[in-house]
Design an enzyme around this catalytic site. Sequence first.
Site, mmCIF file in Angstrom:
data_model
loop_
_atom_site.group_PDB
_atom_site.id
_atom_site.type_symbol
_atom_site.label_atom_id
_atom_site.label_comp_id
_atom_site.label_asym_id
_atom_site.label_seq_id
_atom_site.Cartn_x
_atom_site.Cartn_y
_atom_site.Cartn_z
ATOM 1 N N LYS A 58 36.341 100.068 23.589
ATOM 2 C CA LYS A 58 36.317 99.313 22.333
ATOM 3 C C LYS A 58 36.681 100.223 21.163
ATOM 4 C CE LYS A 58 32.963 95.986 24.066
ATOM 5 N NZ LYS A 58 31.545 95.592 24.210
ATOM 6 N N GLN A 102 25.702 97.066 21.951
ATOM 7 C CA GLN A 102 26.138 96.946 23.345
ATOM 8 C C GLN A 102 24.961 96.505 24.217
ATOM 9 O OE1 GLN A 102 29.381 97.365 24.571
ATOM 10 N NE2 GLN A 102 28.475 96.538 26.434
ATOM 11 N N ASP A 125 29.894 89.854 17.792
ATOM 12 C CA ASP A 125 29.777 89.275 19.135
ATOM 13 C C ASP A 125 29.524 87.763 19.067
ATOM 14 O OD1 ASP A 125 30.297 90.970 21.256
ATOM 15 O OD2 ASP A 125 28.324 91.917 21.181
#
Length: 309
Positions: A58, A102, A125
Site C-alpha cells: 500500500k 491495518q 477503508d
Amino acid sequence: MSSSTQLARDIDGKAIAAQVLEEVREHVAALSLEHIVPALAVVLVGDDPASQVYVRNKLLRAKEAGIRSLEYRLPATTQQTDVLKLIAELNADPLVNAILVQLPLPAHIDEGAVIDAIDPLKDVDGFHRQNVGALVQGADVLKPCTPSGCMRLLHETCANLSGLHAVVIGRSNIVGKPMAALLLQAHCSVSVVHSRSVDAKALCRLADIVVVAVGRPHMIDASWLKPGAVVIDVGINRIETESGTRLVGDVDYASARTVASAITPVPGGVGPMTIAYLLMNTVIATRAQQARPTPQHSHETTEQLALSE
Ligand code: NDP
C-alpha cells in the site's frame, strides 16, 4: 456439433487497476495546483507477516501515485488507549487526509472501537459505522475498497448491470455485505448466501453475476454456475503444492472458465483493485475535507462533497 468449449475471458484486474491509478494521479495533479498533497496514514499494530506485506504494498503504491504516506508501527503489546490516542492525533492533524488501520488488530484490542474512533471523512477503508450506514442509504462518500474494486471490474465487463441477478457468497462486513449494497445501488437483484444457507448452489446457478468472498480454496466450480455467468473471485488462499505454495481463489478457475463468460484470475484480479481504490478513496477524502461543511453550510450532505469517480 463441435465439442470444443469456449473458455471465459479473463477480467484483467492489473490493467483496470492501472487505469484507476492513472485517474488517482490525475486527481493528485489537480490537487497539487492548489498546493495540496494528499496524505495517507497507515497504522500497523503487531507483526502479522501478511499484514506487513499488505502495508508495504500500500505504501509503495501510494508513493507511486504521488500520495504522501505516514507509517505508524506499534508493538503487538500496545494498549487500546494508546491506539485511540494516536487515532485522535491523526484525526486532529489537518495534514493527514486518510487513516487506515491495518486489520486484524491483536485480540486484546476492540477493532470496532478503533474503527469508530476514526474521523468518518478520513476513514479510507469505509468501515466506520457512519460510512456503512451512508453506504446502505446510497449516500456514501467513502466506500470499502475491495467491493468498490469489484464494482469497477463489473462495470468494465458488463454493458449494463441493471436488472441482472447477482449472488454474493459470503456476508462479511469487509466484503460480502458492502458488495451486496453496491450491487443493489447498481440496480441488480441481489441474493447473499453464507454458511447457513440451504442449497446455496441452486441459488447460485440462477445468477448472472457471482461474487465469491468465502476464504475456501476452489469451493466454487462449474457446477455452481449458470452458462455465461460473470464471476468475481475475491478469495485469496495460499495452498501447498509439490513445489512449494501458491495463491488460489475461492473459485476453481480451470473448471469455472468452461462455463462462465468472464472471470477474475487469482492473482491479478480483485487484489490490485483493492489497493487502487484505497488510493482513490484517499483523494476523495482529501477533496471532501477541503470542502468540509462549516457551521453556516451544515446543510450540505457529505455526498455532495464526494469527487465524481
Ligand atoms: P470472512 O471469513 O470474514 O467471511 C467469510 C464468509 O464466507 C462468511 O460470511 C461465511 O459465512 C461465508 N462462508 C463460509 N463457509 C461458507 C460456505 N460453505 N458456503 C457459503 N458461505 C460460506 O472472510 P472475508 O470476507 O474477510 O474474506 C473472504 C476471502 O476474501 C478471503 O479469502 C480473504 O483473504 C479474501 N479477501 C481478499 C481481498 C482482496 O483484496 N482480494 C480483500 C479482503 C478479503 P458465515 O457468515 O455464515 O460464517
